[in-house]
Design an enzyme around this catalytic site. Structure first.
Site, short mmCIF file in Angstrom:
data_model
loop_
_atom_site.label_atom_id
_atom_site.label_comp_id
_atom_site.label_asym_id
_atom_site.label_seq_id
_atom_site.Cartn_x
_atom_site.Cartn_y
_atom_site.Cartn_z
N PRO A 1 0.82 -1.31 0.25
CA PRO A 1 -0.04 0.06 0.20
C PRO A 1 0.78 0.99 -0.29
CG PRO A 1 0.07 -0.96 2.29
CD PRO A 1 0.94 -1.95 1.02
N GLU A 2 0.37 2.40 -0.44
CA GLU A 2 0.88 3.78 -0.49
C GLU A 2 0.78 4.27 1.09
OE1 GLU A 2 3.07 4.05 -3.03
OE2 GLU A 2 1.78 2.27 -4.37
N LYS B 1 2.92 3.67 6.48
CA LYS B 1 1.63 2.67 6.86
C LYS B 1 1.18 2.17 7.58
CE LYS B 1 3.87 2.01 1.90
NZ LYS B 1 4.57 1.56 1.27
#
Length: 275
Positions: A2-3, A52
């Site tokens: 995920p970004e 994150k």
């Protein structure tokens, strides 16, 4: 992978729902297959994104402070349901259940979930410092310090794509931004860090910070300056399609320490760095 902007947008969505709210029940598990542990009623405090990691502070009925930390990884998600409505995933996949009078928040399939008491009532963020570097979405981020940190800590022989994905150096870059900023700087994914010029290295993190911040708003993720309808990215997800800059087909491979999806233009990002 995920970004970082995904987690910051998730935190922004959860804040008005959770901060200051009374939770009628909280249940968590920290390993797949373990039973859910019930923690009783609690009051929700601050919701933070750190790289994150999503951090939720809570207080038990006796005032004892706790923290719920989740890292969604590739497959984790948070869902919201009205009480009594059937979930879209089985209950066995739920690692955290936060019950409010008017809704239920459920975390499914996170890569990590940690439930722990907070130390002396203070935020537990510093404990992440050993594994999470400066967050590129921190309003006070010092990009010069980030570049210096990378030069000081990272192995010069390490491929630049692995350096960018190393969350202990700087947090927030995932597979999409990795490929996109490498393209913007004309940098091949496998260049060793030691062969990446200071100008290019600074440009990679400057572009990453700029694009992450740009994409905090709702809507599709955009990395191009002028994004035509549906043409939001330069190279990511465009295997075999013409490079938007030179027309040569975009290449794709699973590269790096963990075999991450990587896209690049063989002309705009030559295999050998310029002298």
């Amino acid at each position: 992978m995920p970004e970082g902007d995904t987690i910051h947008k998730l935190a922004a969505a959860l804040r008005p729902v959770l901060e200051g709210a009374t939770l009628t029940a909280v249940a968590t598990r920290t390993r797949r297959g373990d039973p859910l542990l019930e923690h009783g009623a609690m009051t929700a405090g601050t919701v933070q994104a750190r790289g994150k990691h999503l951090l939720l502070d809570l207080a038990a009925a006796d005032g004892r402070p706790w923290q719920l930390r989740t890292h969604l990884g590739m497959y984790g998600t948070w869902h919201q349901y009205a009480p009594g409505v059937a979930w879209h995933k089985p209950a066995s996949s739920a690692w955290a259940i936060l019950s409010l009078p008017e809704r239920v928040l459920v975390c499914f399939h996170p890569r990590e979930l940690q439930w722990r008491p907070r130390t002396a009532g203070a935020a537990d963020v510093p404990r992440l410092d050993a594994r999470v570097g400066p967050d590129l979405l921190d309003p006070a981020i010092d990009l010069d310090a980030v570049v210096m940190r990378v030069r000081t800590v990272a192995d010069p022989a390490r491929p630049i794509l692995d350096v960018l994905l190393d969350q202990s150096l700087a947090a927030g870059i995932g597979n999409i931004y990795k490929s996109e900023v490498l393209f913007l700087q004309g940098c091949h994914p496998l260049w060793p860090l030691g062969q990446v010029s200071q100008r290019v290295l600074a440009g990679l993190y400057r572009d990453a910070e700029r694009l992450l911040r740009r994409n905090l708003k709702p809507g599709p993720r955009i990395t191009r300056e002028r994004a035509e309808e549906g043409a939001f990215l330069n190279v990511y997800g465009r295997r075999g399609e013409p490079c938007r800059q030179c027309g040569v087909p975009v290449e794709y491979a699973l590269l790096g320490e963990h075999g991450r999806s990587t896209y690049w233009c063989p002309v705009c990002q030559p295999r050998e760095p310029a002298a």
